[in-house]
Design an enzyme around this catalytic site. Structure first.
Site, PDB file in Angstrom:
ATOM      1  N   ASP A  36       0.836  -1.199   0.000  1.00  0.00           N
ATOM      2  CA  ASP A  36       0.000   0.000   0.000  1.00  0.00           C
ATOM      3  C   ASP A  36       0.871   1.249   0.000  1.00  0.00           C
ATOM      4  OD1 ASP A  36      -2.055  -1.722   0.095  1.00  0.00           O
ATOM      5  OD2 ASP A  36      -2.791  -1.140   2.094  1.00  0.00           O
ATOM      6  N   ALA A  37       1.982   1.183   0.747  1.00  0.00           N
ATOM      7  CA  ALA A  37       2.839   2.364   0.858  1.00  0.00           C
ATOM      8  C   ALA A  37       3.470   2.696  -0.492  1.00  0.00           C
ATOM      9  CB  ALA A  37       3.921   2.123   1.892  1.00  0.00           C
ATOM     10  N   ASP A  40       0.792   4.186  -2.606  1.00  0.00           N
ATOM     11  CA  ASP A  40       0.535   5.567  -2.178  1.00  0.00           C
ATOM     12  C   ASP A  40       1.608   6.510  -2.698  1.00  0.00           C
ATOM     13  OD1 ASP A  40      -1.697   4.757  -0.902  1.00  0.00           O
ATOM     14  OD2 ASP A  40      -0.810   4.757   1.115  1.00  0.00           O
ATOM     15  N   SER A  85     -32.139  -7.891 -24.860  1.00  0.00           N
ATOM     16  CA  SER A  85     -32.226  -8.847 -23.767  1.00  0.00           C
ATOM     17  C   SER A  85     -32.038 -10.252 -24.323  1.00  0.00           C
ATOM     18  CB  SER A  85     -33.552  -8.707 -23.045  1.00  0.00           C
ATOM     19  OG  SER A  85     -34.582  -8.771 -23.980  1.00  0.00           O
ATOM     20  N   LEU A  86     -32.059 -11.222 -23.434  1.00  0.00           N
ATOM     21  CA  LEU A  86     -31.839 -12.605 -23.837  1.00  0.00           C
ATOM     22  C   LEU A  86     -33.124 -13.395 -23.651  1.00  0.00           C
ATOM     23  CD1 LEU A  86     -28.477 -13.238 -21.931  1.00  0.00           C
ATOM     24  CD2 LEU A  86     -28.749 -13.211 -24.425  1.00  0.00           C
ATOM     25  N   LYS A 118     -24.439 -15.822 -15.631  1.00  0.00           N
ATOM     26  CA  LYS A 118     -25.303 -14.659 -15.878  1.00  0.00           C
ATOM     27  C   LYS A 118     -25.296 -13.823 -14.605  1.00  0.00           C
ATOM     28  CE  LYS A 118     -29.730 -13.287 -17.814  1.00  0.00           C
ATOM     29  NZ  LYS A 118     -30.105 -12.260 -16.859  1.00  0.00           N
ATOM     30  N   CYS A 414     -46.755  -0.423  23.539  1.00  0.00           N
ATOM     31  CA  CYS A 414     -46.949   0.437  24.716  1.00  0.00           C
ATOM     32  C   CYS A 414     -48.136   1.384  24.565  1.00  0.00           C
ATOM     33  CB  CYS A 414     -45.682   1.247  24.993  1.00  0.00           C
ATOM     34  SG  CYS A 414     -45.377   2.529  23.777  1.00  0.00           S
TER      35      CYS A 414
HETATM   36  S1  IVH Z   1     -24.953 -11.179 -23.107  1.00  0.00           S
HETATM   37  C1  IVH Z   1     -27.907  -9.443 -26.615  1.00  0.00           C
HETATM   38  N1  IVH Z   1     -23.819 -12.172 -20.981  1.00  0.00           N
HETATM   39  O1  IVH Z   1     -28.644 -10.298 -18.900  1.00  0.00           O
HETATM   40  C2  IVH Z   1     -27.761  -9.474 -25.141  1.00  0.00           C
HETATM   41  N2  IVH Z   1     -25.727 -10.808 -20.686  1.00  0.00           N
HETATM   42  O2  IVH Z   1     -31.262 -10.644 -20.526  1.00  0.00           O
HETATM   43  C3  IVH Z   1     -26.380  -9.909 -24.798  1.00  0.00           C
HETATM   44  N3  IVH Z   1     -26.347 -10.456 -18.349  1.00  0.00           N
HETATM   45  O3  IVH Z   1     -29.345  -7.081 -19.264  1.00  0.00           O
HETATM   46  C4  IVH Z   1     -26.240 -10.035 -23.344  1.00  0.00           C
HETATM   47  N4  IVH Z   1     -24.716 -11.650 -17.465  1.00  0.00           N
HETATM   48  O4  IVH Z   1     -26.925  -7.349 -18.665  1.00  0.00           O
HETATM   49  C5  IVH Z   1     -24.822 -11.411 -21.456  1.00  0.00           C
HETATM   50  N5  IVH Z   1     -22.678 -13.089 -19.189  1.00  0.00           N
HETATM   51  C6  IVH Z   1     -23.667 -12.339 -19.670  1.00  0.00           C
HETATM   52  C7  IVH Z   1     -24.591 -11.696 -18.805  1.00  0.00           C
HETATM   53  C8  IVH Z   1     -25.610 -10.948 -19.367  1.00  0.00           C
HETATM   54  C9  IVH Z   1     -25.777 -10.894 -17.217  1.00  0.00           C
HETATM   55  C10 IVH Z   1     -27.548  -9.593 -18.399  1.00  0.00           C
HETATM   56  C11 IVH Z   1     -27.400  -8.456 -19.364  1.00  0.00           C
HETATM   57  C12 IVH Z   1     -28.778  -8.181 -19.885  1.00  0.00           C
HETATM   58  C13 IVH Z   1     -29.537  -9.387 -19.507  1.00  0.00           C
HETATM   59  C14 IVH Z   1     -30.088  -9.996 -20.767  1.00  0.00           C
END
Ligand code: IVH
Length: 676
Positions: A36-37, A40, A85-86, A118, A414
């Site tokens: 750390d020093a 720093d 999203s997935l 995930k 109370c």
């Molecule tokens: S890939 C096209 N990889 O899950 C979307 N997403 O439902 C590609 N998430 O909001 C996303 N871990 O933030 C990917 N290893 C991972 C992930 C991940 C979490 C979240 C992502 C997104 C949601 C998708």
């Protein structure tokens, strides 16, 4: 020539990359290579160069990670490429179906997939222009998010500069901001010790910390970042597989899941799922599933997207640590400070590895928002070590006569009035120590390990002492006889004698423990320590006004107000007196004079170099205790520069400006000069 003034931009750059290299080793790899020093020293050298050349300071400098000034709102950012999203799969058949569709679309016999956890955090995108971090945003609705650049800069795991040889014009890195489980547990423990509200889970804590208007608050929260992919790029030779993208990101000093693997076909996916599932509890962060992506980026492109989700990837979720059960009743519990907390009493249900019988409903607004009623069937969730919570009500199962929850207008224990501040979510019983629930909690706190540490005086015994009216206030504990203790349920003569002895031992304590033990709102262990250190004596704290209290580092108006309010109450002062009369004692130091120095009060000081005996923090505290201000840089407004060994550029600047220069002895003499 002064070495700092003569410093070159090359040295500045070298220091910045060296510091970022060590940030990476410490915050990403968990494997620091210097002390750390030493760290720093590098940091101080960079800081000194920047002080001497303020025009060289750039927002991506490691010195800028402490948090910029608060914002008035978070601007919105349109994503260059949407953050989609997935699709989710919940069982083997759905995953096999995914693999089959991929193979058919690609006309391939077997496909390689990149697999990773995930992360259960908050999705963000980070833009690097010519290798420098320039902007970061939340996912928002996928098309437009919030600009959280200044907050992201405070996260040490996010590199401010990429070490890549030929930096691309644009590189967007996508990933998840989260709080590691351990950091989350520590944060909650600190929140509780300070009497502040704890977070329900790490995800909420991370989201709340990132979406802040005050970056200094974000800086104080232990956030980290895991990268999982790229967004838009320009002038960048994108590798040809997802696995190679992640390896590249790891080389660029991003944190990437070490549990990432490339597997073949559905059997490989399912094996990966079981492997991660088996270690889920031991992973340092929360996950809610795993993600499978077709590894070849060429194949990803040819698969493309359906509506808002890629066809080439899927999230395989673990069964939620959720279960449904029935709310048998809603009870209202009264805490130490009188806060009323509604708690759902549940028909016992096994969830996330334990049997849950109750779940907190936090406060009145929360119950209203979720509209939880006695008799309702609800979904409860348990995440990690976190308090179980009611996620939602299954309205279709509601009995027709289920009454709407009402916060009682009188304390259920109370009967005192219940009061709710207009801008607070918490309702409180105004009964104070008249309320036996508050009394019990206050006494439990008083006796607890970090307070007076009365071994053997646990919850069961405190409850009996209060119920039998043997103890009303803390000092009564010291008047208890062995016979009285022996008369309690399940208390043999031996344990009564032991407890009596430990009560006796606890009489000898310290000022900080005593202050903490009093259970003053907002005064946790560390504030108690600061107060004891600063004031030395209890009387000085009891009589201090808000301004004097705010001279203590970390004490702001809320804590100061709470202390003044506490000691203004005659019955609280009586408690302190009664403790003294019961021979509770602690060593008292000399009070430090406050703002008695005519020459220091209201003046501006800058400290530079190493002082012979005082640390910089001590010198700062001392100056502040005398009413002076301490600032980081020398300007025309500086009154005194306190210089020690190796003072650096600040001393030279002070000399240029003709500012008075003091050594440590000079400072102490100045502070000792009284105006009376
Ligand atoms: S890939 C096209 N990889 O899950 C979307 N997403 O439902 C590609 N998430 O909001 C996303 N871990 O933030 C990917 N290893 C991972 C992930 C991940 C979490 C979240 C992502 C997104 C949601 C998708």
């Amino acid at each position: 020539m002064n070495p700092i003034r003569g410093a070159t931009r090359e040295r500045l750059q070298a220091l910045r990359s060296e510091i970022e290299h060590h940030n990476h080793l410490y915050y990403v790899k968990d494997a620091p290579q210097i002390s750390d020093a030493e760290y720093d020293a590098l940091f101080r050298e960079l800081d000194a160069i920047e002080q001497a050349h303020p025009d060289w300071i750039t927002p991506d400098s490691p010195t800028q990670r402490v948090g910029a000034a608060p914002l008035s709102d978070l601007a919105s950012v349109t994503h260059r490429l949407p953050m989609l999203s997935l699709n989710n799969g919940f069982n083997d058949a759905e995953i096999e179906g995914f693999d089959r569709r991929v193979r058919e679309a690609l006309d391939a016999e077997a496909v390689d997939y990149a697999c990773e956890p995930k992360f259960d955090g908050l999705a963000v995108t980070l833009a690097y222009e010519n290798g420098r971090f320039v902007q970061g945003a939340t996912r928002g609705d996928g098309y437009t998010g919030e600009d959280v650049t200044v907050n992201l800069r405070t996260i040490r795991a996010i590199p401010m500069q990429l070490p890549v040889e030929r930096p691309p014009r644009l590189l967007e890195v996508r990933g998840e901001v989260l709080m590691l489980k351990r950091a989350f547990a520590d944060l909650n423990a600190r929140q509780q010790a300070r009497g502040e509200k704890s977070f329900v889970n790490a995800r909420n804590a991370a989201a709340g910390s990132l979406r802040q208007l005050d970056p200094r608050l974000t800086a104080a929260r232990p956030l980290t970042f895991f990268a999982y992919g790229l967004g838009a790029t320009d002038g960048f030779d994108v590798p040809d597989s997802h696995a190679a993208v992640l390896d590249f990101l790891a080389e660029q000093r991003f944190r990437v899941a070490t549990e990432r693997r490339v597997v073949r076909g559905a059997p490989g996916l399912l094996e990966y799922y079981s492997w991660i599932g088996g270690m889920r509890a031991e992973l340092p962060y929360d996950i809610d599933g795993v993600v499978y992506k077709v590894d070849s980026l060429r194949q990803q492109v040819s698969l493309g997207f359906v509506s808002r989700a890629p066809r080439f990837a899927i999230a395989h979720k673990y069964p939620a640590q959720e279960a449904s059960t029935v709310v048998e009743g809603i009870e209202v519990q009264v805490g130490r400070t009188g806060a009323l907390t509604p708690v759902a009493r549940l028909r016992p249900v096994f969830v996330g590895g334990v049997t849950v019988t109750n779940a907190t409903l936090h406060n009145e607004d929360e119950v209203r928002r979720k509209d939880v009623r006695p008799g309702d069937t609800v979904i409860v969730r348990r995440a990690g070590d976190v308090i179980p919570e009611v996620v939602r009500v299954l309205a279709e199962h509601r009995p027709s006569d289920a009454p709407v929850f009402q916060m009682p207008s009188r304390c259920p224990i109370c009967g005192s009035e219940v009061y709710r501040e207009p801008d607070e979510a918490t309702s409180r019983c105004v009964g104070g120590l008249v309320c036996s629930a508050q009394r019990k909690q206050a006494l439990r706190h008083f006796a607890s390990r970090r307070a007076l540490d009365i071994e053997g005086l646990g919850e069961r015994i405190v409850d009996q002492l209060v119920e039998r009216n043997l103890v009303r206030s803390p000092a009564d504990i010291f008047g208890l006889t062995v016979e009285q203790l022996a008369g309690l349920d399940r208390m043999g003569p031996k344990s009564a004698a032991n407890l009596h002895a430990s009560i006796d031992r606890s009489r000898s304590t310290s000022l900080d423990r005593l202050i903490y033990a009093l259970g003053i709102r907002h005064v946790g262990e560390s504030t108690a320590r600061d107060l004891a250190h600063h004031f030395g004596r209890l009387d000085a704290i009891v009589t201090a006004d808000e301004a004097a209290l705010m001279n203590v580092p970390e004490v702001g108006p809320v804590i100061a107000g709470s202390l003044v309010h506490f000691f203004a109450e005659a019955h609280n002062r009586a408690v302190v007196e009664a403790l003294r009369n019961s021979a509770v004692h602690w060593p008292e130091g000399e009070p430090k004079p406050i703002a008695t120095s005519a020459q220091a009060a209201g003046r501006s000081f800058v400290i530079t170099g190493t002082l012979p005996t005082l640390s910089r923090d001590d010198a700062r505290a001392l100056i502040q205790a005398h009413g002076g201000k301490v600032s980081g840089s020398v300007s025309k407004k500086t009154d005194f520069v306190v210089a020690g060994a190796d003072p650096g550029s600040k001393l030279a600047k002070a000399q240029d400006l003709g500012i008075s220069i003091l050594d440590e002895a000079g400072l102490l003499a100045l502070l000792a000069a009284r105006d009376d």
